[in-house]
Design an enzyme around this catalytic site. Structure first.
Site, PDB file in Angstrom:
ATOM      1  N   GLU A  70       0.545  -1.440   0.191  1.00 50.38           N
ATOM      2  CA  GLU A  70       0.491  -0.047   0.434  1.00 50.38           C
ATOM      3  C   GLU A  70       1.191   1.551  -0.521  1.00 50.38           C
ATOM      4  O   GLU A  70       0.669   2.038  -0.575  1.00 50.38           O
ATOM      5  CB  GLU A  70      -1.334   0.208   0.976  1.00 50.38           C
ATOM      6  CG  GLU A  70      -1.902  -1.336   1.403  1.00 50.38           C
ATOM      7  CD  GLU A  70      -2.282  -1.125   0.057  1.00 50.38           C
ATOM      8  OE1 GLU A  70      -3.226   0.050  -0.858  1.00 50.38           O
ATOM      9  OE2 GLU A  70      -3.540  -2.700  -0.293  1.00 50.38           O
ATOM     10  N   HIS A  73       1.969   2.462  -3.807  1.00 47.97           N
ATOM     11  CA  HIS A  73       1.051   3.285  -4.697  1.00 47.97           C
ATOM     12  C   HIS A  73       0.947   4.481  -3.774  1.00 47.97           C
ATOM     13  O   HIS A  73       0.753   5.461  -4.962  1.00 47.97           O
ATOM     14  CB  HIS A  73      -0.944   3.013  -3.642  1.00 47.97           C
ATOM     15  CG  HIS A  73      -1.378   1.065  -4.680  1.00 47.97           C
ATOM     16  ND1 HIS A  73      -0.811   1.078  -5.646  1.00 47.97           N
ATOM     17  CD2 HIS A  73      -0.935   0.436  -3.934  1.00 47.97           C
ATOM     18  CE1 HIS A  73      -1.363  -0.637  -6.491  1.00 47.97           C
ATOM     19  NE2 HIS A  73      -1.567  -0.546  -4.802  1.00 47.97           N
TER      20      HIS A  73
END
Length: 156
Positions: A70, A73
């Site tokens: 994550e 990202h």
């Protein structure tokens, strides 16, 4: 466990700052994600959300894989702007910075977070609809057809 996630996030950001030789703003982190997703990155808000149930059940994998996934990202968005969610830029961050295989999905057991489903019927037999689709039927917003026999589904 949440404190360990926050510490891992900080470790990942320090690693990224050393690698890219620049500072990155730290994200807001929430443990409010539901369903089968382990985590999500909200790029515009610089926010991470994690699934507390899957975290509790898979804590080691969360620390090793989900958190860097994550964060990659967010870093990708901050470095390259808008890109494909699991495109080559994101993959590069996963491989070069975190030295992790750029898998796009987890393989956690999701039985404990699986949504409820409801049995419907068509001409060829029973079909299960998820709670979201079931609620749309109840509200009269839609009707569903069986993909095989093309008859309308009715509540069993």
């Amino acid at each position: 466990m949440q404190q360990q996630i926050l510490e891992r996030i900080e470790d990942c950001y320090q690693q990224a700052e050393a690698y890219f030789k620049r500072a990155f703003p730290r994200p807001t982190t929430q443990f409010t994600l539901r369903g089968r997703s382990a985590g999500t990155a909200h790029l515009q808000q610089n926010r991470l959300r994690f699934n507390p149930v899957l975290l509790r059940e898979n804590s080691e994998a969360f620390l090793a894989e989900v958190v860097p996934h994550e964060i990659s990202h967010l870093l990708c968005f901050q470095i390259f702007g808008k890109t494909k969610p699991h495109g080559r830029e994101w993959q590069s961050i996963m491989l070069k910075l975190f030295k992790i295989s750029p898998n796009t999905t987890h393989n956690f057991d999701t039985q404990s977070v699986k949504g409820k489903d409801v049995e419907y019927r068509c001409a060829c037999g029973p079909i299960r609809l998820g709670i979201r689709r079931h609620n749309k039927v109840l509200r009269g917003e839609t009707r569903y057809l069986c993909k095989r026999c093309h008859t309308h589904l009715t509540l069993a």
